[in-house]
Structure formats: C-alpha cells, structure tokens
Motif scaffolding. Structure first.
Motif, PDB file in Angstrom:
ATOM      1  N   THR A 186      45.177   4.958  74.584  1.00 43.09           N
ATOM      2  CA  THR A 186      45.084   3.498  74.556  1.00 43.09           C
ATOM      3  C   THR A 186      44.952   3.023  73.120  1.00 43.09           C
ATOM      4  O   THR A 186      44.506   3.774  72.245  1.00 43.09           O
ATOM      5  CB  THR A 186      43.892   2.978  75.390  1.00 43.09           C
ATOM      6  N   THR A 187      45.317   1.783  72.871  1.00 47.45           N
ATOM      7  CA  THR A 187      45.313   1.261  71.498  1.00 47.45           C
ATOM      8  C   THR A 187      43.913   1.027  70.957  1.00 47.45           C
ATOM      9  O   THR A 187      43.758   0.853  69.750  1.00 47.45           O
ATOM     10  CB  THR A 187      46.110  -0.052  71.404  1.00 47.45           C
ATOM     11  N   LEU A 234      49.295  10.956  76.354  1.00 46.69           N
ATOM     12  CA  LEU A 234      47.966  11.273  76.849  1.00 46.69           C
ATOM     13  C   LEU A 234      46.961  11.509  75.724  1.00 46.69           C
ATOM     14  O   LEU A 234      47.270  12.179  74.738  1.00 46.69           O
ATOM     15  CB  LEU A 234      48.028  12.534  77.714  1.00 46.69           C
ATOM     16  N   ALA A 235      45.757  10.980  75.918  1.00 47.75           N
ATOM     17  CA  ALA A 235      44.664  11.256  74.991  1.00 47.75           C
ATOM     18  C   ALA A 235      44.088  12.636  75.273  1.00 47.75           C
ATOM     19  O   ALA A 235      43.642  13.336  74.373  1.00 47.75           O
ATOM     20  CB  ALA A 235      43.576  10.195  75.125  1.00 47.75           C
ATOM     21  N   ALA A 247      58.383  14.344  69.516  1.00 45.96           N
ATOM     22  CA  ALA A 247      57.192  14.827  68.809  1.00 45.96           C
ATOM     23  C   ALA A 247      56.481  15.907  69.618  1.00 45.96           C
ATOM     24  O   ALA A 247      56.549  15.932  70.842  1.00 45.96           O
ATOM     25  CB  ALA A 247      56.235  13.672  68.548  1.00 45.96           C
ATOM     26  N   ALA A 248      55.803  16.772  68.918  1.00 47.49           N
ATOM     27  CA  ALA A 248      55.024  17.818  69.577  1.00 47.49           C
ATOM     28  C   ALA A 248      53.569  17.364  69.664  1.00 47.49           C
ATOM     29  O   ALA A 248      52.657  18.026  69.191  1.00 47.49           O
ATOM     30  CB  ALA A 248      55.141  19.121  68.807  1.00 47.49           C
ATOM     31  N   ALA A 249      53.349  16.187  70.222  1.00 45.54           N
ATOM     32  CA  ALA A 249      52.002  15.630  70.352  1.00 45.54           C
ATOM     33  C   ALA A 249      51.828  15.110  71.769  1.00 45.54           C
ATOM     34  O   ALA A 249      52.764  14.564  72.351  1.00 45.54           O
ATOM     35  CB  ALA A 249      51.814  14.492  69.355  1.00 45.54           C
ATOM     36  N   PRO A 250      50.629  15.245  72.325  1.00 47.39           N
ATOM     37  CA  PRO A 250      50.417  14.747  73.680  1.00 47.39           C
ATOM     38  C   PRO A 250      50.344  13.227  73.742  1.00 47.39           C
ATOM     39  O   PRO A 250      50.661  12.619  74.756  1.00 47.39           O
ATOM     40  CB  PRO A 250      49.085  15.372  74.086  1.00 47.39           C
ATOM     41  N   GLY A 251      49.931  12.595  72.638  1.00 48.49           N
ATOM     42  CA  GLY A 251      49.812  11.144  72.638  1.00 48.49           C
ATOM     43  C   GLY A 251      49.868  10.583  71.232  1.00 48.49           C
ATOM     44  O   GLY A 251      49.730  11.321  70.257  1.00 48.49           O
ATOM     45  N   ALA A 252      50.082   9.284  71.157  1.00 49.45           N
ATOM     46  CA  ALA A 252      50.160   8.634  69.851  1.00 49.45           C
ATOM     47  C   ALA A 252      49.766   7.171  69.971  1.00 49.45           C
ATOM     48  O   ALA A 252      49.991   6.538  71.007  1.00 49.45           O
ATOM     49  CB  ALA A 252      51.580   8.729  69.291  1.00 49.45           C
ATOM     50  N   ILE A 253      49.174   6.652  68.909  1.00 51.33           N
ATOM     51  CA  ILE A 253      48.909   5.226  68.773  1.00 51.33           C
ATOM     52  C   ILE A 253      49.755   4.765  67.597  1.00 51.33           C
ATOM     53  O   ILE A 253      49.697   5.357  66.518  1.00 51.33           O
ATOM     54  CB  ILE A 253      47.423   4.939  68.497  1.00 51.33           C
ATOM     55  N   VAL A 254      50.553   3.738  67.802  1.00 50.47           N
ATOM     56  CA  VAL A 254      51.466   3.257  66.780  1.00 50.47           C
ATOM     57  C   VAL A 254      51.108   1.811  66.461  1.00 50.47           C
ATOM     58  O   VAL A 254      50.824   1.019  67.360  1.00 50.47           O
ATOM     59  CB  VAL A 254      52.930   3.341  67.275  1.00 50.47           C
ATOM     60  N   GLY A 255      51.131   1.468  65.183  1.00 50.00           N
ATOM     61  CA  GLY A 255      50.839   0.098  64.799  1.00 50.00           C
ATOM     62  C   GLY A 255      51.653  -0.339  63.612  1.00 50.00           C
ATOM     63  O   GLY A 255      51.970   0.459  62.731  1.00 50.00           O
ATOM     64  N   VAL A 256      52.013  -1.612  63.604  1.00 45.40           N
ATOM     65  CA  VAL A 256      52.728  -2.226  62.484  1.00 45.40           C
ATOM     66  C   VAL A 256      52.021  -3.533  62.171  1.00 45.40           C
ATOM     67  O   VAL A 256      51.749  -4.329  63.072  1.00 45.40           O
ATOM     68  CB  VAL A 256      54.213  -2.486  62.832  1.00 45.40           C
ATOM     69  N   ARG A 257      51.713  -3.749  60.884  1.00 49.52           N
ATOM     70  CA  ARG A 257      51.066  -4.983  60.448  1.00 49.52           C
ATOM     71  C   ARG A 257      51.875  -5.556  59.306  1.00 49.52           C
ATOM     72  O   ARG A 257      52.106  -4.889  58.299  1.00 49.52           O
ATOM     73  CB  ARG A 257      49.641  -4.713  59.980  1.00 49.52           C
ATOM     74  N   THR A 258      52.365  -6.766  59.472  1.00 50.72           N
ATOM     75  CA  THR A 258      53.125  -7.448  58.435  1.00 50.72           C
ATOM     76  C   THR A 258      52.585  -8.867  58.316  1.00 50.72           C
ATOM     77  O   THR A 258      51.841  -9.316  59.193  1.00 50.72           O
ATOM     78  CB  THR A 258      54.634  -7.518  58.779  1.00 50.72           C
ATOM     79  N   PRO A 259      52.982  -9.604  57.288  1.00 51.44           N
ATOM     80  CA  PRO A 259      52.573 -11.012  57.227  1.00 51.44           C
ATOM     81  C   PRO A 259      53.098 -11.821  58.417  1.00 51.44           C
ATOM     82  O   PRO A 259      52.542 -12.854  58.749  1.00 51.44           O
ATOM     83  CB  PRO A 259      53.198 -11.497  55.912  1.00 51.44           C
ATOM     84  N   GLN A 260      54.146 -11.331  59.094  1.00 49.40           N
ATOM     85  CA  GLN A 260      54.706 -12.049  60.239  1.00 49.40           C
ATOM     86  C   GLN A 260      53.957 -11.766  61.538  1.00 49.40           C
ATOM     87  O   GLN A 260      54.122 -12.481  62.515  1.00 49.40           O
ATOM     88  CB  GLN A 260      56.181 -11.685  60.434  1.00 49.40           C
TER      89      GLN A 260
END
Length: 123
Positions: free
Chosen positions: A69-70, A59-60, A37-50
C-alpha cells in the motif's frame, strides 16, 4: 525515518494530483516495469510542480499475501544513486546540463548551491 506524507507536503510547488492522462501513462509504465522486476511489491511515486501521484503494486509480504500500500514505509537504499547517476548522464548527453556545473544552476534553492560543483557536499 521521516514520514513520507510530511516530506511530500513540504515539497515546494507540489500539490494536487497529476492530470488523468499523465497518471494513466505513469501507471502503465510502472505496471510494465513491475512485471519484469524481481520484487514482490513496489511503491511508486512522482512529485512535480504540476502534482503528485503514488501507487502500490504487488505484495508487501508474499507469505501472508498482504498487499503493498502507498502508506507503507520502505527504504530505497543505494539504488537511488544508480537512478540519479543515470538521469544525470542522460541529461548531460542531451546538453541540458554539464557534469561540472554547480548544482545551483539546476536547483537554485539547494543549500550552499552557489560556487564550485561540490559546494553542497563538504569534504
């Protein structure tokens, strides 16, 4: 802006963390994608019933080298529409939904979900 922690807490069926094997797969995929990716930083999240998983990469602030940070708030902007459209087209191609199906067929709890495909989006 809504507090992301409260949004996740309010999500029906989402509690606890995902199994370690799933987290390892998600983390591996996110790291691989972030590296291209051409981004300095990323926050990734996944939400499921499990369960729920979040992680931060990069970097921020590249100038100060402050890490991402998350617990940070970040706008996703219009890119969410691209992700959603791609997912819907893939599911339609797999026969899991029809593009003209009412949203209530897939998400019964969605407000105004019954009726026409656009019942939830008043014009």
């Amino acid at each position: 802006m809504a507090d992301p922690a409260n949004v996740v807490k309010a999500a029906p069926g989402a509690s606890g963390t995902l199994p370690k094997s799933v987290v390892a797969t998600l983390d591996s995929g996110a790291k691989a994608a972030f590296e291209t990716a051409a981004a300095p930083g990323a926050i990734v999240g996944v939400r499921t019933p499990q369960g729920i998983w979040t992680a931060a990469y990069g970097l921020a602030d590249p100038t100060t080298k402050a890490p991402m940070t998350t617990d940070m708030h970040a706008r996703i902007g219009s890119v969410a529409k691209t992700f959603t459209g791609t997912l819907l087209l893939q599911l339609a191609e797999e026969g899991k939904l029809g593009l003209d199906d009412p949203i209530g067929n897939t998400i019964p709890a969605f407000p105004m979900a019954s009726g026409s495909p656009c019942a939830c989006w008043p014009i």
